[in-house]
Design a protein around this motif. Structure first.
Motif, PDB file in Angstrom:
ATOM      1  N   GLN A  42      -6.478 -19.510  10.524  1.00  0.00           N
ATOM      2  CA  GLN A  42      -6.621 -18.038  10.788  1.00  0.00           C
ATOM      3  C   GLN A  42      -6.430 -17.868  12.482  1.00  0.00           C
ATOM      4  OE1 GLN A  42      -7.182 -15.982   7.963  1.00  0.00           O
ATOM      5  NE2 GLN A  42      -6.532 -14.537   9.568  1.00  0.00           N
ATOM      6  N   ASN A  43      -5.393 -16.960  12.668  1.00  0.00           N
ATOM      7  CA  ASN A  43      -5.064 -16.409  13.885  1.00  0.00           C
ATOM      8  C   ASN A  43      -4.505 -17.713  14.873  1.00  0.00           C
ATOM      9  OD1 ASN A  43      -5.597 -13.905  13.502  1.00  0.00           O
ATOM     10  ND2 ASN A  43      -7.740 -14.085  13.860  1.00  0.00           N
ATOM     11  N   ARG A  44      -4.449 -19.048  14.402  1.00  0.00           N
ATOM     12  CA  ARG A  44      -3.918 -19.927  15.372  1.00  0.00           C
ATOM     13  C   ARG A  44      -2.373 -19.740  15.704  1.00  0.00           C
ATOM     14  NH1 ARG A  44      -7.818 -22.823  17.932  1.00  0.00           N
ATOM     15  NH2 ARG A  44      -9.223 -23.833  15.951  1.00  0.00           N
ATOM     16  N   VAL A  45      -1.904 -20.185  16.641  1.00  0.00           N
ATOM     17  CA  VAL A  45      -0.325 -19.943  17.121  1.00  0.00           C
ATOM     18  C   VAL A  45       0.290 -21.240  16.707  1.00  0.00           C
ATOM     19  CG1 VAL A  45       1.064 -19.394  18.855  1.00  0.00           C
ATOM     20  CG2 VAL A  45      -1.089 -18.277  19.105  1.00  0.00           C
ATOM     21  N   ALA A  46       1.248 -21.006  15.903  1.00  0.00           N
ATOM     22  CA  ALA A  46       2.047 -22.234  15.472  1.00  0.00           C
ATOM     23  C   ALA A  46       3.562 -21.946  15.730  1.00  0.00           C
ATOM     24  CB  ALA A  46       1.936 -22.430  13.856  1.00  0.00           C
ATOM     25  N   LEU A  47       3.907 -23.117  16.181  1.00  0.00           N
ATOM     26  CA  LEU A  47       5.711 -23.087  16.532  1.00  0.00           C
ATOM     27  C   LEU A  47       6.341 -24.380  15.425  1.00  0.00           C
ATOM     28  CD1 LEU A  47       8.259 -22.812  17.895  1.00  0.00           C
ATOM     29  CD2 LEU A  47       7.331 -24.294  19.478  1.00  0.00           C
ATOM     30  N   VAL A  48       7.226 -23.896  14.743  1.00  0.00           N
ATOM     31  CA  VAL A  48       7.696 -24.822  13.736  1.00  0.00           C
ATOM     32  C   VAL A  48       9.348 -24.749  14.329  1.00  0.00           C
ATOM     33  CG1 VAL A  48       8.658 -25.420  11.433  1.00  0.00           C
ATOM     34  CG2 VAL A  48       6.301 -24.507  11.732  1.00  0.00           C
ATOM     35  N   THR A  49       9.982 -25.955  14.798  1.00  0.00           N
ATOM     36  CA  THR A  49      11.185 -26.034  15.282  1.00  0.00           C
ATOM     37  C   THR A  49      12.167 -26.254  13.986  1.00  0.00           C
ATOM     38  OG1 THR A  49      11.265 -28.255  15.972  1.00  0.00           O
ATOM     39  CG2 THR A  49      10.526 -27.130  17.396  1.00  0.00           C
ATOM     40  N   GLY A  50      13.312 -25.806  14.099  1.00  0.00           N
ATOM     41  CA  GLY A  50      14.092 -25.897  12.657  1.00  0.00           C
ATOM     42  C   GLY A  50      13.152 -25.331  11.499  1.00  0.00           C
ATOM     43  N   GLY A  51      13.008 -24.038  11.828  1.00  0.00           N
ATOM     44  CA  GLY A  51      12.319 -23.571  10.870  1.00  0.00           C
ATOM     45  C   GLY A  51      13.055 -22.647  10.010  1.00  0.00           C
ATOM     46  N   SER A  52      14.519 -22.470  10.043  1.00  0.00           N
ATOM     47  CA  SER A  52      15.121 -21.439   9.270  1.00  0.00           C
ATOM     48  C   SER A  52      15.304 -21.731   7.942  1.00  0.00           C
ATOM     49  CB  SER A  52      16.334 -21.339  10.090  1.00  0.00           C
ATOM     50  OG  SER A  52      17.342 -22.578   9.984  1.00  0.00           O
ATOM     51  N   ARG A  53      15.269 -23.086   7.641  1.00  0.00           N
ATOM     52  CA  ARG A  53      15.441 -23.491   6.088  1.00  0.00           C
ATOM     53  C   ARG A  53      15.038 -24.776   5.882  1.00  0.00           C
ATOM     54  NH1 ARG A  53      21.982 -25.025   6.324  1.00  0.00           N
ATOM     55  NH2 ARG A  53      21.765 -26.414   8.154  1.00  0.00           N
ATOM     56  N   GLY A  54      15.086 -25.198   4.376  1.00  0.00           N
ATOM     57  CA  GLY A  54      14.695 -26.562   4.189  1.00  0.00           C
ATOM     58  C   GLY A  54      13.165 -26.805   4.468  1.00  0.00           C
ATOM     59  N   ALA A  66       5.735 -18.918  14.821  1.00  0.00           N
ATOM     60  CA  ALA A  66       6.875 -18.852  15.423  1.00  0.00           C
ATOM     61  C   ALA A  66       8.115 -19.661  15.038  1.00  0.00           C
ATOM     62  CB  ALA A  66       6.735 -19.209  17.163  1.00  0.00           C
ATOM     63  N   ILE A  67       8.967 -19.228  14.608  1.00  0.00           N
ATOM     64  CA  ILE A  67      10.240 -19.741  13.861  1.00  0.00           C
ATOM     65  C   ILE A  67      11.324 -19.972  14.580  1.00  0.00           C
ATOM     66  CG2 ILE A  67      11.593 -19.573  11.525  1.00  0.00           C
ATOM     67  CD1 ILE A  67       9.914 -16.978  10.755  1.00  0.00           C
ATOM     68  N   ASN A  68      11.460 -21.356  15.136  1.00  0.00           N
ATOM     69  CA  ASN A  68      12.446 -21.646  15.743  1.00  0.00           C
ATOM     70  C   ASN A  68      13.994 -21.883  15.089  1.00  0.00           C
ATOM     71  OD1 ASN A  68      13.765 -24.579  16.563  1.00  0.00           O
ATOM     72  ND2 ASN A  68      14.020 -22.884  18.245  1.00  0.00           N
ATOM     73  N   TYR A  69      14.932 -21.405  15.569  1.00  0.00           N
ATOM     74  CA  TYR A  69      16.326 -21.792  14.920  1.00  0.00           C
ATOM     75  C   TYR A  69      17.284 -21.969  16.201  1.00  0.00           C
ATOM     76  CZ  TYR A  69      17.791 -16.952  15.943  1.00  0.00           C
ATOM     77  OH  TYR A  69      17.960 -15.767  16.761  1.00  0.00           O
ATOM     78  N   ARG A  70      18.341 -22.686  16.015  1.00  0.00           N
ATOM     79  CA  ARG A  70      19.376 -22.666  16.901  1.00  0.00           C
ATOM     80  C   ARG A  70      20.459 -21.730  16.790  1.00  0.00           C
ATOM     81  NH1 ARG A  70      24.230 -25.404  17.869  1.00  0.00           N
ATOM     82  NH2 ARG A  70      24.071 -26.188  15.743  1.00  0.00           N
ATOM     83  N   SER A  71      21.082 -21.914  15.695  1.00  0.00           N
ATOM     84  CA  SER A  71      22.137 -20.876  15.406  1.00  0.00           C
ATOM     85  C   SER A  71      21.988 -20.042  13.899  1.00  0.00           C
ATOM     86  CB  SER A  71      23.573 -21.665  15.556  1.00  0.00           C
ATOM     87  OG  SER A  71      23.688 -22.801  14.492  1.00  0.00           O
ATOM     88  N   GLY A  72      21.208 -20.676  13.205  1.00  0.00           N
ATOM     89  CA  GLY A  72      21.095 -19.995  11.804  1.00  0.00           C
ATOM     90  C   GLY A  72      20.418 -18.918  11.980  1.00  0.00           C
ATOM     91  N   GLN A  73      20.813 -17.717  12.463  1.00  0.00           N
ATOM     92  CA  GLN A  73      19.861 -16.358  12.450  1.00  0.00           C
ATOM     93  C   GLN A  73      19.704 -15.786  11.144  1.00  0.00           C
ATOM     94  OE1 GLN A  73      21.507 -13.451  15.200  1.00  0.00           O
ATOM     95  NE2 GLN A  73      19.651 -12.490  15.313  1.00  0.00           N
ATOM     96  N   GLU A  74      20.622 -15.901  10.162  1.00  0.00           N
ATOM     97  CA  GLU A  74      20.184 -15.205   8.984  1.00  0.00           C
ATOM     98  C   GLU A  74      19.420 -15.946   8.136  1.00  0.00           C
ATOM     99  OE1 GLU A  74      24.021 -14.475   6.972  1.00  0.00           O
ATOM    100  OE2 GLU A  74      24.969 -13.133   8.277  1.00  0.00           O
ATOM    101  N   ASP A  75      19.503 -17.221   8.132  1.00  0.00           N
ATOM    102  CA  ASP A  75      18.488 -18.119   7.422  1.00  0.00           C
ATOM    103  C   ASP A  75      17.072 -17.873   8.156  1.00  0.00           C
ATOM    104  OD1 ASP A  75      20.269 -19.016   5.711  1.00  0.00           O
ATOM    105  OD2 ASP A  75      20.860 -20.836   7.025  1.00  0.00           O
ATOM    106  N   ALA A  76      17.062 -17.863   9.313  1.00  0.00           N
ATOM    107  CA  ALA A  76      15.875 -17.618  10.277  1.00  0.00           C
ATOM    108  C   ALA A  76      15.196 -16.333   9.666  1.00  0.00           C
ATOM    109  CB  ALA A  76      15.884 -17.832  11.557  1.00  0.00           C
ATOM    110  N   GLN A  77      15.800 -15.366   9.595  1.00  0.00           N
ATOM    111  CA  GLN A  77      15.502 -13.772   9.328  1.00  0.00           C
ATOM    112  C   GLN A  77      14.943 -13.727   7.613  1.00  0.00           C
ATOM    113  OE1 GLN A  77      18.986 -11.837  10.295  1.00  0.00           O
ATOM    114  NE2 GLN A  77      18.319 -11.117  11.914  1.00  0.00           N
ATOM    115  N   GLU A  78      15.563 -14.742   7.105  1.00  0.00           N
ATOM    116  CA  GLU A  78      15.157 -15.015   5.655  1.00  0.00           C
ATOM    117  C   GLU A  78      14.052 -15.483   5.584  1.00  0.00           C
ATOM    118  OE1 GLU A  78      14.741 -14.755   1.607  1.00  0.00           O
ATOM    119  OE2 GLU A  78      16.017 -13.499   2.919  1.00  0.00           O
TER     120      GLU A  78
END
Length: 257
Positions: free
Chosen positions: A12-24, A41-53
Protein backbone atom coordinates in the motif's frame (compact mmCIF):
# COMPACT_ATOMS: atom_id res chain seq x y z
CA UNK A 1 -4.74 -16.45 -11.17
CA UNK A 2 -7.77 -15.71 -9.04
CA UNK A 3 -8.21 -12.49 -7.13
CA UNK A 4 -8.01 -14.43 -3.85
CA UNK A 5 -4.31 -15.02 -4.51
CA UNK A 6 -3.57 -11.30 -4.32
CA UNK A 7 -2.88 -9.28 -1.18
CA UNK A 8 -4.55 -5.90 -1.89
CA UNK A 9 -2.72 -3.98 0.85
CA UNK A 10 0.64 -5.75 0.66
CA UNK A 11 2.45 -2.75 -0.88
CA UNK A 12 0.00 0.00 0.00
CA UNK A 13 1.37 3.36 -1.26
CA UNK A 14 4.86 1.95 -1.81
CA UNK A 15 6.71 3.42 -4.79
CA UNK A 16 7.73 0.72 -7.25
CA UNK A 17 9.80 0.80 -10.43
CA UNK A 18 9.70 -2.06 -12.91
CA UNK A 19 12.18 -1.79 -15.76
CA UNK A 20 11.12 -3.36 -19.02
CA UNK A 21 7.54 -3.14 -17.79
CA UNK A 22 5.80 -2.76 -21.13
CA UNK A 23 5.13 -6.43 -21.84
CA UNK A 24 5.82 -10.03 -20.86
CA UNK A 25 7.16 -10.67 -17.37
CA UNK A 26 7.60 -6.94 -16.77
CA UNK A 27 3.95 -6.20 -17.49
CA UNK A 28 2.84 -9.06 -15.24
CA UNK A 29 4.99 -7.65 -12.41
CA UNK A 30 3.57 -4.15 -12.91
CA UNK A 31 -0.01 -5.44 -12.78
CA UNK A 32 0.67 -7.61 -9.72
CA UNK A 33 2.32 -4.83 -7.72
CA UNK A 34 -0.39 -2.34 -8.64
CA UNK A 35 -3.12 -4.79 -7.61
CA UNK A 36 -1.34 -5.12 -4.29
CA UNK A 37 -1.38 -1.38 -3.63
CA UNK A 38 1.90 -0.07 -5.04
CA UNK A 39 2.25 3.00 -7.21
CA UNK A 40 4.05 1.56 -10.21
CA UNK A 41 6.46 3.36 -12.55
CA UNK A 42 6.47 1.44 -15.83
CA UNK A 43 9.80 1.76 -17.59
CA UNK A 44 10.14 1.17 -21.31
CA UNK A 45 12.79 1.99 -23.90
CA UNK A 46 10.96 2.15 -27.23
CA UNK A 47 7.69 0.21 -26.89
CA UNK A 48 5.49 3.16 -25.93
CA UNK A 49 2.26 1.58 -27.16
CA UNK A 50 2.90 -1.59 -25.16
CA UNK A 51 3.76 0.49 -22.08
CA UNK A 52 0.55 2.49 -22.49
CA UNK A 53 -1.39 -0.77 -22.61
CA UNK A 54 0.22 -1.83 -19.33
CA UNK A 55 -0.78 1.48 -17.76
CA UNK A 56 -4.29 1.15 -19.17
CA UNK A 57 -4.69 -2.27 -17.56
CA UNK A 58 -3.39 -0.97 -14.22
CA UNK A 59 -5.81 1.95 -14.20
CA UNK A 60 -8.72 -0.22 -15.34
CA UNK A 61 -8.13 -2.37 -12.27
CA UNK A 62 -8.14 0.69 -10.00
CA UNK A 63 -4.37 0.94 -9.60
CA UNK A 64 -1.92 3.82 -9.96
CA UNK A 65 0.86 3.93 -12.52
CA UNK A 66 3.04 6.22 -14.60
CA UNK A 67 5.16 5.77 -17.71
CA UNK A 68 8.90 6.49 -17.55
CA UNK A 69 10.89 6.14 -20.75
CA UNK A 70 14.60 5.34 -20.47
CA UNK A 71 17.35 3.16 -21.87
CA UNK A 72 18.61 1.43 -18.72
CA UNK A 73 22.09 1.06 -20.23
CA UNK A 74 22.41 4.87 -20.44
CA UNK A 75 23.31 6.49 -17.10
CA UNK A 76 21.89 9.89 -18.07
CA UNK A 77 18.61 8.29 -19.11
CA UNK A 78 18.47 6.39 -15.83
CA UNK A 79 19.18 9.52 -13.79
CA UNK A 80 16.41 11.42 -15.58
CA UNK A 81 13.95 8.54 -15.18
CA UNK A 82 14.48 8.08 -11.45
CA UNK A 83 14.44 11.85 -10.93
CA UNK A 84 11.03 11.99 -12.59
CA UNK A 85 9.69 9.28 -10.28
CA UNK A 86 11.13 10.98 -7.19
CA UNK A 87 9.68 14.37 -8.11
CA UNK A 88 6.21 12.85 -8.52
CA UNK A 89 6.06 10.16 -5.84
CA UNK A 90 9.25 10.21 -3.80
CA UNK A 91 12.10 7.66 -3.56
CA UNK A 92 11.78 4.24 -5.16
CA UNK A 93 11.16 1.63 -2.46
CA UNK A 94 10.50 -1.47 -4.56
CA UNK A 95 12.70 -2.13 -7.59
CA UNK A 96 12.32 -4.87 -10.16
CA UNK A 97 15.27 -4.93 -12.57
CA UNK A 98 13.56 -6.74 -15.41
CA UNK A 99 14.87 -5.05 -18.58
CA UNK A 100 16.69 -7.49 -20.77
CA UNK A 101 17.46 -8.56 -24.31
CA UNK A 102 18.04 -12.05 -25.65
CA UNK A 103 19.66 -13.34 -28.82
CA UNK A 104 19.58 -17.02 -29.74
CA UNK A 105 22.72 -17.65 -31.77
CA UNK A 106 25.68 -19.98 -32.12
CA UNK A 107 29.22 -19.00 -31.18
CA UNK A 108 29.94 -18.53 -34.90
CA UNK A 109 27.27 -15.83 -35.08
CA UNK A 110 28.12 -14.03 -31.84
CA UNK A 111 29.85 -10.70 -32.48
CA UNK A 112 31.60 -8.28 -30.18
CA UNK A 113 28.72 -5.86 -30.66
CA UNK A 114 26.21 -8.54 -29.63
CA UNK A 115 28.31 -9.31 -26.56
CA UNK A 116 28.58 -5.67 -25.49
CA UNK A 117 24.89 -4.96 -26.08
CA UNK A 118 23.81 -7.98 -24.04
CA UNK A 119 26.00 -7.06 -21.08
CA UNK A 120 25.18 -3.35 -21.34
CA UNK A 121 21.43 -3.91 -21.02
CA UNK A 122 21.17 -7.05 -18.90
CA UNK A 123 24.00 -6.48 -16.43
CA UNK A 124 25.15 -2.86 -16.57
CA UNK A 125 21.51 -1.75 -16.79
CA UNK A 126 20.79 -3.62 -13.57
CA UNK A 127 23.76 -1.89 -11.94
CA UNK A 128 22.88 1.62 -13.16
CA UNK A 129 19.26 1.55 -12.02
CA UNK A 130 20.14 -0.01 -8.68
CA UNK A 131 22.91 2.53 -8.06
CA UNK A 132 20.58 5.41 -8.83
CA UNK A 133 17.85 4.30 -6.41
CA UNK A 134 20.02 2.92 -3.61
CA UNK A 135 20.81 6.27 -2.01
CA UNK A 136 17.13 6.91 -1.36
CA UNK A 137 16.80 3.42 0.06
CA UNK A 138 19.82 3.91 2.31
CA UNK A 139 18.56 7.29 3.49
CA UNK A 140 15.15 5.86 4.42
CA UNK A 141 16.56 2.59 5.77
CA UNK A 142 14.22 0.62 3.52
CA UNK A 143 14.48 -1.06 0.14
CA UNK A 144 13.44 -4.21 -1.66
CA UNK A 145 15.07 -5.22 -4.92
CA UNK A 146 14.43 -8.18 -7.20
CA UNK A 147 16.76 -8.73 -10.16
CA UNK A 148 15.69 -10.82 -13.12
CA UNK A 149 18.29 -13.48 -13.84
CA UNK A 150 17.58 -16.64 -15.81
CA UNK A 151 18.11 -20.37 -15.82
CA UNK A 152 20.66 -19.50 -18.50
CA UNK A 153 22.78 -17.85 -15.82
CA UNK A 154 22.97 -21.11 -13.88
CA UNK A 155 23.55 -23.66 -16.63
CA UNK A 156 25.68 -23.79 -19.81
CA UNK A 157 24.00 -22.20 -22.82
CA UNK A 158 26.05 -22.75 -26.01
CA UNK A 159 23.35 -21.08 -28.15
CA UNK A 160 23.14 -17.93 -26.01
CA UNK A 161 26.61 -17.43 -24.57
CA UNK A 162 26.49 -13.66 -24.04
CA UNK A 163 23.00 -13.82 -22.53
CA UNK A 164 24.06 -16.60 -20.14
CA UNK A 165 27.11 -14.64 -18.98
CA UNK A 166 25.05 -11.49 -18.41
CA UNK A 167 22.50 -13.37 -16.31
CA UNK A 168 25.21 -15.15 -14.30
CA UNK A 169 26.56 -11.68 -13.53
CA UNK A 170 23.14 -10.68 -12.21
CA UNK A 171 23.30 -13.57 -9.73
CA UNK A 172 26.70 -12.43 -8.45
CA UNK A 173 25.58 -8.80 -8.30
CA UNK A 174 22.55 -9.86 -6.27
CA UNK A 175 24.66 -11.75 -3.74
CA UNK A 176 27.23 -8.99 -3.21
CA UNK A 177 24.75 -6.12 -2.89
CA UNK A 178 22.57 -8.18 -0.54
CA UNK A 179 25.48 -8.49 1.89
CA UNK A 180 26.54 -4.86 1.42
CA UNK A 181 23.12 -3.50 2.43
CA UNK A 182 21.69 -6.17 4.72
CA UNK A 183 22.17 -4.03 7.86
CA UNK A 184 20.45 -1.10 6.15
CA UNK A 185 17.13 -2.94 5.81
CA UNK A 186 17.61 -3.38 2.08
CA UNK A 187 16.99 -6.87 0.78
CA UNK A 188 18.18 -7.96 -2.67
CA UNK A 189 17.11 -11.18 -4.32
CA UNK A 190 16.84 -12.58 -7.82
CA UNK A 191 14.49 -14.76 -9.81
CA UNK A 192 15.77 -17.19 -12.43
CA UNK A 193 12.95 -18.18 -14.77
CA UNK A 194 13.21 -21.15 -17.04
CA UNK A 195 11.11 -21.42 -20.18
CA UNK A 196 8.37 -18.80 -19.83
CA UNK A 197 5.76 -18.11 -22.49
CA UNK A 198 6.79 -14.61 -23.64
CA UNK A 199 7.74 -12.78 -26.82
CA UNK A 200 11.44 -13.18 -25.95
CA UNK A 201 11.23 -16.67 -27.44
CA UNK A 202 10.61 -15.25 -30.91
CA UNK A 203 13.20 -16.76 -33.23
CA UNK A 204 13.79 -19.87 -31.15
CA UNK A 205 13.19 -23.05 -33.14
CA UNK A 206 9.93 -24.78 -32.14
CA UNK A 207 11.64 -28.18 -32.09
CA UNK A 208 14.11 -26.83 -29.54
CA UNK A 209 11.24 -25.50 -27.41
CA UNK A 210 9.47 -28.86 -27.58
CA UNK A 211 12.61 -30.64 -26.42
CA UNK A 212 12.91 -28.31 -23.43
CA UNK A 213 9.28 -28.90 -22.49
CA UNK A 214 9.77 -32.67 -22.74
CA UNK A 215 12.78 -32.40 -20.42
CA UNK A 216 10.80 -30.42 -17.82
CA UNK A 217 9.31 -32.42 -14.91
CA UNK A 218 6.24 -30.16 -15.05
CA UNK A 219 5.94 -30.52 -18.84
CA UNK A 220 4.90 -27.05 -19.98
CA UNK A 221 6.11 -23.49 -20.30
CA UNK A 222 5.72 -21.21 -17.30
CA UNK A 223 3.31 -18.30 -17.25
CA UNK A 224 4.30 -14.70 -16.64
CA UNK A 225 1.86 -14.51 -13.74
CA UNK A 226 3.80 -17.27 -11.98
CA UNK A 227 7.01 -15.25 -12.20
CA UNK A 228 5.19 -12.15 -10.96
CA UNK A 229 3.98 -14.10 -7.94
CA UNK A 230 7.56 -15.02 -7.05
CA UNK A 231 8.68 -11.42 -7.47
CA UNK A 232 5.85 -10.19 -5.24
CA UNK A 233 6.79 -12.69 -2.55
CA UNK A 234 10.43 -11.58 -2.56
CA UNK A 235 9.46 -7.91 -2.34
CA UNK A 236 7.04 -8.56 0.51
CA UNK A 237 7.53 -9.02 4.24
CA UNK A 238 6.66 -12.70 3.80
CA UNK A 239 10.28 -13.15 2.70
CA UNK A 240 11.68 -10.96 5.50
CA UNK A 241 14.56 -13.34 6.33
CA UNK A 242 15.56 -13.92 2.70
CA UNK A 243 18.30 -11.97 0.95
CA UNK A 244 21.00 -12.72 -1.60
CA UNK A 245 19.04 -15.65 -2.98
CA UNK A 246 18.24 -16.63 -6.54
CA UNK A 247 14.95 -18.49 -6.71
CA UNK A 248 14.47 -20.72 -9.72
CA UNK A 249 11.09 -21.01 -11.39
CA UNK A 250 11.55 -23.65 -14.06
CA UNK A 251 9.05 -26.47 -13.56
CA UNK A 252 11.80 -28.57 -11.98
CA UNK A 253 14.24 -28.39 -14.90
CA UNK A 254 16.85 -26.92 -12.56
CA UNK A 255 16.92 -27.71 -8.86
CA UNK A 256 19.14 -25.87 -6.36
CA UNK A 257 21.21 -26.63 -4.47
Amino acid sequence: MSESNFHPARFQNRVALVTGGSRGIGRACCLRLAQEGARVAINYRSGQEDAQETLKQIEAAGGTGMLVQADVSDSQDVDRMVGEIESNWGPVELLVNNSGIFIYQSHRELTENDWRQMLDVNLTGTFLVTWRVKEGMLKNNFGRIVNMSSLSGLQPRPMSIAYAVSKAGVVSFTQSTAVAWAKDNIRVNAVAPGLIDTEILTGVNQDDLDKIIEATPIPRMGEVSEVASMVSFLLSDESSFTTGQTLVISGGRCMLP
